[in-house]
Scaffold this active site. Structure first.
Site, PDB file in Angstrom:
ATOM      1  N   ASP A   8     -15.007  48.171 -38.168  1.00 22.73           N
ATOM      2  CA  ASP A   8     -15.836  47.369 -39.065  1.00 22.73           C
ATOM      3  C   ASP A   8     -17.158  47.018 -38.382  1.00 22.73           C
ATOM      4  OD1 ASP A   8     -13.943  47.396 -41.039  1.00 22.73           O
ATOM      5  OD2 ASP A   8     -13.140  45.409 -40.604  1.00 22.73           O
ATOM      6  N   TRP A  54      -8.235  49.310 -37.335  1.00 24.83           N
ATOM      7  CA  TRP A  54      -7.045  50.036 -37.732  1.00 24.83           C
ATOM      8  C   TRP A  54      -7.324  51.528 -37.672  1.00 24.83           C
ATOM      9  CZ3 TRP A  54     -10.621  48.574 -41.253  1.00 24.83           C
ATOM     10  CH2 TRP A  54     -10.861  49.384 -42.357  1.00 24.83           C
TER      11      TRP A  54
END
Lengths: 394, 185, 394, 185
Positions: free
Chosen positions: D128, D109
């Site tokens: 991540d 994101w």
């Protein structure tokens, strides 16, 4: 030889027993010793759980792959925890008193963090919390998120379950729970979350603010679908994805406190007219807004309960709240403000005759309030584990 | 390897009854003071948020029996004199039963604890409950009579989820399996 | 179609980029924007770790199946954590700078908490912390305990590893690390823990207080063994199982502070004469005794460091300590008392030229002291995770 | 199902660059105040032991560059305006690199955060790091510009360990991938 050696080792440690009935130099008040207790012994739960029981999802940030759901008796003055159900790796949970089952939708790796991935729905018996079976989900596409209820839902009178997928391609898998099979997959580009709709179908929220309703046939395939345009303004007034359900009507609240009901009883979702705002109050900077993870609850009748943050601003929607505002949906007026004991993340109401407001706090404690008066009743300690983020009243 | 797993199901009571090393028992008895407040492993203290472990907002759990006094949600409860782990009383079970969804280990370690009400020394079996991950509630560690791993059934560091379908540890019980022959004064 | 829909969904969220070099209305002081940074990017470690680095085992009580080992630079003023190695379900860990490998001995279930069990040793590269391979251990018998170093050890010049088994039948598996095979299993009834002995063999502690030394042949089978009687009095003066190693000499301390050295350089373990006590001091109730999980450490020369509890009594041996006593093994005298900042569970010394005393506290914080002066140097925060219980200086 | 996983490797920059919805950007810009102290999700606060999350005894981490100011071990650091998770800076990585042993997710994101030093709005990609369990250090959650899951790349609730060998989540980075076209005042 091996056997002998172990017996020897054990006997060297020297634990000796007499019969429990043997005379012992105890106080005269207790002429008999406490009785021996049976081994093994495992507790069971009632097949029908009392209405004071809820399921609290512990996201378990420090070991997300080892999430859990705690079965909690909110009426207990001691022993609030009744049992623990595994909810591994961004799991989702469903409960069906009708089926007598808790279902978890999970992901596993053959070497805990690596190796072969298996997605599966496990079916747990509500009375024993033992697994009755599982449905393996092929393709490694089960959606992993901080837990939302609307990623795993029933339809078709709880004979089917719907599982959200995200790879990031979006789709919904349809599972037949009795035959324990995945029977179909519905592509869902640009839409997310699952709201059971009609007798056999679902609706999702889409990126342009529309709704998309899908009607399923007896084989689980889509037989019709419909887009309902401009239901929400995602830039300025997005709805929290988790509503409060009164039957087949879902009450949503937006980041800025706008209440919107959607009727999911028919084959196509129907936003109900009469949207209104939870209102304002003093003592906020800059303003009161809903805040937390599960921010809206209902008494099943006319009252909505909304978790409110006094620090409302852009980005505050997950900050948690310090008050619960009670809204009458008939009069569209706030009828009470319930101050909480600490910043809270999730709220829900039990389905008791006199419902309790269950509050999962940011520090992990779970508080019980009287829903009618707002009065604090008791703390359940850390009965929801490390990070209680979702409360489900079966 | 010999198949011990089936055989171990008979161990807990069988071995304990079949032996009678009184010298060790006497030594155990001499060191037990059931009514005192016991310190616990620092990790237990820290994890529980209580100076003695086991607290963490748990309301007291009473047996309701004056001959079995104390708070079964507290590390200080008399039966927990050699426990190591999460108290099943806080996890959906009780002092002598496993929580739903778990399986009780048939073999375990043994402690001898004095009941402050009747002054008897009871043999306590700390059967683990298995197949569900760490309960996370009421972590306690007390080591009266605990000995190194060379004495398996006097050691609480082993994962005693043995002979169970899964070796995943959930919590520990404290089951009365008898009264010690040489009850301490 | 699906592709298009996702692109549409993403574009609706409206994130726009210019080149980083484009003019922006920044302050004149920074005429150019910060540069773009590469994706993906993963940090690497030096192939040879500095002497200030240690491995701290986090037992992770609240998720034992998700234990970890933190790689920690004790000299770091920031970023003490260098990486994390998986250490699942009562795992054990070994490190070999010579091999450039960290090894973990772990247990897995196909459904996290249930299903098929797999025991395996995983070999991790010290520079990348990526797995290089694994050795599956058949039979589901790997010993699961709160972690002791002496349950997983090297022998045969680090070409082999030894794994303790407990079902509760006791045995030791011999693993060839280069061929990645289990080559033999040695029955060990009534004995526990593994101390590498001689060129190729090991010793264990037995239930009657004896030692049992086993010499292994080139195929991993036992070619000779010997019992050394009455080395310890397990009732009254049991030794902590984890000693401090100076080369092939292990310095043990008993529950009551008696120091005993054992020489493991030959094929048969040899308890060294000259056992002595760490001594006494005021300010204790009832007395000072060693207390904690890893209670003895060494500077690699003449000094032993022993973690001491002022509440020493039967059952206090795991309570943790508030002071470290420094003992000179040549003079058999205590030469210093180091007060700690909080009750501690484990101590170890780095192998730096000026060694640091690393202290894992009960509250999870890790402190660094100067080993020579005892002075507190720095805190590393929770660099050892939730429950740091073992510190290894490679 | 179409095979998206390979394709997504090109998404992070590609899609972000190829779009230009200025209205959204302007709205984002209007809501960002990089120099303020941001509250975090209560769980982050509780887990970190700090009122703003991310503390927990972590010494400050500085970039050493006056144009990139602040403590990269603190939730308040300017790049973290829409982060959700453990800071890789505290886990063996850095603000823009994953810890050893992990794999960086190629898709994630996006947030737009204002750098208080140069007053530019940067597009930050919160990639991540995957394949190692929860780091457990410096848990932060900030949600400026976060929108519900119907807008995937504006939502930080997804596990963005996608397209990686393992979806196990370890920590989150905050990588500069460009400067926003319409920099906020």
């Amino acid at each position: 030889m091996r056997l002998f050696a172990l017996v020897m080792a054990l006997s060297m440690a020297g634990t000796a027993l007499s019969s429990a009935a043997a005379a012992a130099p105890g106080k005269p008040a207790f002429p008999k010793a406490l009785p021996e207790e049976p081994i093994p012994a495992v507790a069971a739960l009632p097949a029908q759980w009392p209405a004071s029981w809820v399921l609290i999802h512990d996201f378990h940030f420090n070991a997300i792959l080892d999430g859990r759901v705690y079965v909690v008796d909110t009426a207990a003055t001691d022993r609030p925890i009744k049992g623990i159900v595994r909810a591994a790796q961004f799991a989702n949970m469903l409960v069906s008193p009708r089926r007598g089952e808790v279902l978890t939708s999970e992901t596993f790796y053959s070497r805990l963090t690596r190796g072969e991935r298996t997605d599966a729905v496990t079916i747990w018996d509500m009375a024993t919390l033992q697994p009755k079976g599982e449905i393996v989900l092929p393709g490694g596409k089960r959606q992993q998120s901080v837990t939302y209820p609307q990623l795993f839902q029933f339809t078709n009178a709880e004979k089917w379950a719907l599982v959200a997928n995200f790879t990031p391609a979006q789709s919904v898998s349809v599972l037949d729970l009795d035959s324990r099979k995945v029977i179909s997959e519905i592509d869902l580009p640009g839409c997310a979350q699952i709201y059971p709709t009609g007798a056999r179908g679902f609706t999702s929220l889409c990126a342009d603010g529309s709704l998309f309703s899908v009607k399923l046939g007896p084989d689980g395939q889509a037989i019709s679908s419909k887009t309902i345009e401009k239901v929400q303004d995602i830039d300025n007034q997005p709805l929290f994805s988790t509503p409060a359900w009164v039957g087949t009507t879902a009450w949503f609240v937006s980041f800025r406190g706008q209440i919107q009901a959607i009727d999911f009883s028919g084959d196509v979702a129907r936003p109900l007219p009469g949207s209104f705002n939870v209102g304002t109050a003093d003592g906020a900077a800059p303003e009161w807004r809903p805040g937390g993870w599960q921010v809206i609850a209902t008494d099943g009748a006319d009252k909505l309960y909304v978790l409110m943050s006094p620090n409302g601003r852009e980005g505050s929607h997950k900050d948690g709240g310090t008050e619960v505002w009670v809204i009458d949906t008939k009069t569209k007026a706030r009828v009470a403000r319930i101050p909480l004991r600490s910043v809270a993340t999730a709220i829900s109401l039990t389905k008791e005759a006199a419902p309790r407001l269950i509050v999962a706090r940011g520090d992990g404690e779970v508080d019980v309030h009287d829903a009618a008066t707002g009065a604090f009743v008791r703390s359940l300690g850390n009965a929801g584990g490390a990070n209680p983020i979702l409360i489900t009243a079966p | 390897m010999a198949n011990f797993d089936k055989w171990t199901e008979r161990l807990t009571r069988g071995i304990a009854r079949g032996t009678s090393r009184r010298s060790t028992l006497a030594w155990l008895g001499a060191t037990i003071t059931g009514a005192a407040v016991f310190p616990v492993l620092p990790v237990a203290r820290a994890a529980s948020g209580s100076p003695h472990g086991g607290g963490g907002g748990h309301a007291p759990i009473s047996s309701g029996n004056p001959q079995d006094p104390g708070d079964q949600a507290s590390c200080d409860y008399w039966r927990y004199c050699a426990i190591d782990g999460f108290l099943c009383s806080c996890c959906g079970g009780s002092v002598s039963t496993c929580p739903p969804g778990t399986e009780m280990s048939p073999i375990t370690w043994i402690g001898t604890c004095t009941n402050p009400a009747d002054n008897r020394a009871y043999v306590i079996s700390y059967n683990d409950c298995c197949g569900v991950s760490s309960c996370g509630q009421c972590l306690c560690n007390r080591n009266e009579g605990d000995r190194p791993q060379v004495r398996p059934q006097s050691n609480n560091d082993y994962n005693w989820c043995l002979g169970t379908e899964s070796s995943i540890y959930n919590c520990s019980t404290a089951v009365i399996v008898g009264v010690a022959l040489d009850a301490p004064k």
